[in-house]
Design a protein around this motif. Sequence first.
Motif, mmCIF file in Angstrom:
data_model
loop_
_atom_site.group_PDB
_atom_site.id
_atom_site.type_symbol
_atom_site.label_atom_id
_atom_site.label_comp_id
_atom_site.label_asym_id
_atom_site.label_seq_id
_atom_site.Cartn_x
_atom_site.Cartn_y
_atom_site.Cartn_z
ATOM 1 N N LEU A 46 10.255 4.192 -1.893
ATOM 2 C CA LEU A 46 8.797 4.559 -2.611
ATOM 3 C C LEU A 46 9.212 6.101 -2.977
ATOM 4 O O LEU A 46 9.874 6.777 -2.292
ATOM 5 C CB LEU A 46 7.858 4.674 -1.240
ATOM 6 C CG LEU A 46 7.729 3.633 -0.551
ATOM 7 C CD1 LEU A 46 6.632 3.697 0.654
ATOM 8 C CD2 LEU A 46 7.133 2.344 -1.359
ATOM 9 N N ARG A 47 8.693 6.339 -4.250
ATOM 10 C CA ARG A 47 8.852 7.638 -4.816
ATOM 11 C C ARG A 47 7.576 8.447 -4.683
ATOM 12 O O ARG A 47 6.706 8.086 -5.722
ATOM 13 C CB ARG A 47 9.539 7.698 -6.402
ATOM 14 C CG ARG A 47 10.887 6.700 -6.153
ATOM 15 C CD ARG A 47 11.700 8.048 -5.494
ATOM 16 N NE ARG A 47 13.224 7.085 -5.721
ATOM 17 C CZ ARG A 47 13.990 7.438 -4.825
ATOM 18 N NH1 ARG A 47 14.138 8.247 -3.774
ATOM 19 N NH2 ARG A 47 15.476 7.111 -5.452
ATOM 20 N N PRO A 48 7.063 9.465 -3.888
ATOM 21 C CA PRO A 48 5.796 9.918 -3.913
ATOM 22 C C PRO A 48 5.865 10.874 -4.866
ATOM 23 O O PRO A 48 6.917 11.572 -5.529
ATOM 24 C CB PRO A 48 5.745 10.645 -2.653
ATOM 25 C CG PRO A 48 7.033 10.822 -1.970
ATOM 26 C CD PRO A 48 7.867 9.380 -2.578
ATOM 27 N N ARG A 49 5.024 11.200 -5.506
ATOM 28 C CA ARG A 49 4.552 12.342 -6.389
ATOM 29 C C ARG A 49 4.757 13.765 -5.776
ATOM 30 O O ARG A 49 4.434 13.790 -4.699
ATOM 31 C CB ARG A 49 3.125 12.217 -7.061
ATOM 32 C CG ARG A 49 2.896 11.108 -7.904
ATOM 33 C CD ARG A 49 1.497 11.112 -8.632
ATOM 34 N NE ARG A 49 1.528 9.819 -9.481
ATOM 35 C CZ ARG A 49 0.700 8.861 -9.395
ATOM 36 N NH1 ARG A 49 0.341 8.593 -7.873
ATOM 37 N NH2 ARG A 49 0.574 7.715 -10.076
ATOM 38 N N PRO A 58 0.835 8.461 -3.418
ATOM 39 C CA PRO A 58 1.885 7.505 -3.836
ATOM 40 C C PRO A 58 2.133 7.469 -5.209
ATOM 41 O O PRO A 58 1.364 7.866 -6.388
ATOM 42 C CB PRO A 58 0.955 6.238 -3.811
ATOM 43 C CG PRO A 58 -0.006 6.509 -2.719
ATOM 44 C CD PRO A 58 -0.229 8.078 -2.971
ATOM 45 N N GLY A 59 3.432 7.130 -5.632
ATOM 46 C CA GLY A 59 4.071 7.144 -6.889
ATOM 47 C C GLY A 59 4.548 5.875 -7.213
ATOM 48 O O GLY A 59 4.090 4.940 -7.182
ATOM 49 N N ALA A 60 6.058 5.899 -7.900
ATOM 50 C CA ALA A 60 6.839 4.719 -8.099
ATOM 51 C C ALA A 60 7.341 4.072 -7.015
ATOM 52 O O ALA A 60 7.596 4.757 -5.987
ATOM 53 C CB ALA A 60 7.471 5.162 -9.364
ATOM 54 N N VAL A 61 7.602 2.903 -7.311
ATOM 55 C CA VAL A 61 8.361 2.027 -6.437
ATOM 56 C C VAL A 61 9.802 1.497 -7.194
ATOM 57 O O VAL A 61 9.421 0.881 -8.229
ATOM 58 C CB VAL A 61 7.554 1.057 -5.803
ATOM 59 C CG1 VAL A 61 8.415 0.136 -4.978
ATOM 60 C CG2 VAL A 61 6.378 1.237 -5.107
ATOM 61 N N VAL A 62 10.674 1.772 -6.697
ATOM 62 C CA VAL A 62 12.030 1.472 -7.383
ATOM 63 C C VAL A 62 12.928 0.919 -6.655
ATOM 64 O O VAL A 62 13.104 0.896 -5.319
ATOM 65 C CB VAL A 62 12.783 2.839 -7.924
ATOM 66 C CG1 VAL A 62 11.737 3.565 -8.814
ATOM 67 C CG2 VAL A 62 13.277 3.672 -6.703
ATOM 68 N N THR A 63 13.648 -0.177 -7.119
ATOM 69 C CA THR A 63 14.658 -0.902 -6.638
ATOM 70 C C THR A 63 15.815 -0.107 -5.913
ATOM 71 O O THR A 63 16.474 0.753 -6.898
ATOM 72 C CB THR A 63 15.181 -2.143 -7.344
ATOM 73 O OG1 THR A 63 15.811 -1.657 -8.569
ATOM 74 C CG2 THR A 63 14.067 -3.189 -7.626
ATOM 75 N N GLY A 108 0.806 -1.124 0.005
ATOM 76 C CA GLY A 108 -0.157 0.075 -0.131
ATOM 77 C C GLY A 108 0.898 1.426 -0.014
ATOM 78 O O GLY A 108 0.350 2.297 0.329
ATOM 79 N N HIS A 109 1.949 1.261 -0.394
ATOM 80 C CA HIS A 109 2.850 2.537 -0.584
ATOM 81 C C HIS A 109 2.945 2.890 0.682
ATOM 82 O O HIS A 109 2.845 4.120 0.895
ATOM 83 C CB HIS A 109 2.508 3.457 -1.781
ATOM 84 C CG HIS A 109 3.469 4.227 -2.255
ATOM 85 N ND1 HIS A 109 3.960 5.393 -1.643
ATOM 86 C CD2 HIS A 109 4.075 4.000 -3.478
ATOM 87 C CE1 HIS A 109 5.064 5.680 -2.619
ATOM 88 N NE2 HIS A 109 5.026 4.894 -3.558
ATOM 89 N N GLY A 110 3.402 2.121 1.885
ATOM 90 C CA GLY A 110 3.594 2.577 3.257
ATOM 91 C C GLY A 110 2.234 2.445 3.706
ATOM 92 O O GLY A 110 2.460 2.707 5.294
#
Length: 318
Positions: free
Chosen positions: A92-95, A100-105, A62-64
């Motif tokens: 987690l990369r919020p807009r 919520p935005g992207a999730v990156v490794t 849930g993006h945190g």
Amino acid sequence: MTSASAGSRAPSRLPFHLPRLGIGTAPLGGLFHEVSEEDAAATLTAAARAGITYFDTAPRYGHGQAEERLGRLLAPAGITAPVISTKAGWLLRPRPDGSPGAVVTDWTERGIRASLESSLTRLGRSYVDILYLHDPDDHPDEVRRTACPAVRRLREEGLVRAIGFAMNHSGPLAAYVAEFEADVVLVAGRFSLLDHEALTTLLPLCARTGTAVVVGGVFNTGLLADPAPGAMFNYQPVPGDTLARARRCRELCAGFGVPLAAAAVQFPFLHPAVASVVVGCRSAAEVTANAAAARFAIPDELWHRLAEEGFVPAELLG
């Protein structure tokens, strides 16, 4: 329950006792369906009533949101000394508007530390009991070079008490356990009444190394909780032959007066390497049902009957 004959277990590497039953919090982060704040609070209150104190979470749930809900709701539910595992390897990369935005490794030391620090903020804690590297299937070089040294340092600093890996496939997980000194691993969906993949290499290896095993996905995404048409199996619509197998398993359990869910939850403990099972719960009713399934008395005769039809590996039975 029949004791396992799959070999003895080395002393556990965990520096604390891991409860046998825990709650996976992906549903509290909105997996498949949104869960209201009221239902999330009721879920944790039911966990407190059932004596459940172990909660597995991750930033990606849930993006945190799952971590934030644990941070807000555990203490009001009456759970003041929880055992918490979370995960790292994804940021987690919020807009710009904060949504919520992207999730990156990110397997760098900086990324692992930033992930944990963000998790601790959401959880409202100064440390977590377990930090797993989350789904590093395709990143062995980064895990070797930066991620594993990073989580070891976090453990040395007291920000985490134990470290390990959390993955859906047992082969790559076993490879990591063989190379690195993992305290604990979480394997999801690969040691159930319908899937024995983890038995081939992962579980014997963990028994030898003293690596504690947490098993998730014991219902294989719901099929073994309710084998009905339209059920999911490992996050996909269930194939007809697999549905038939699940129904046959339910039929055998019913012959002994045992709910299928009880056999599904307790099956992993037939192997001595398994320390805990985590089940995803999105409501108080699900917590209550799963806690009852974990306590249900299962006769040894059922395990042997299930072994006759391939649901239980015979080597697990004494």
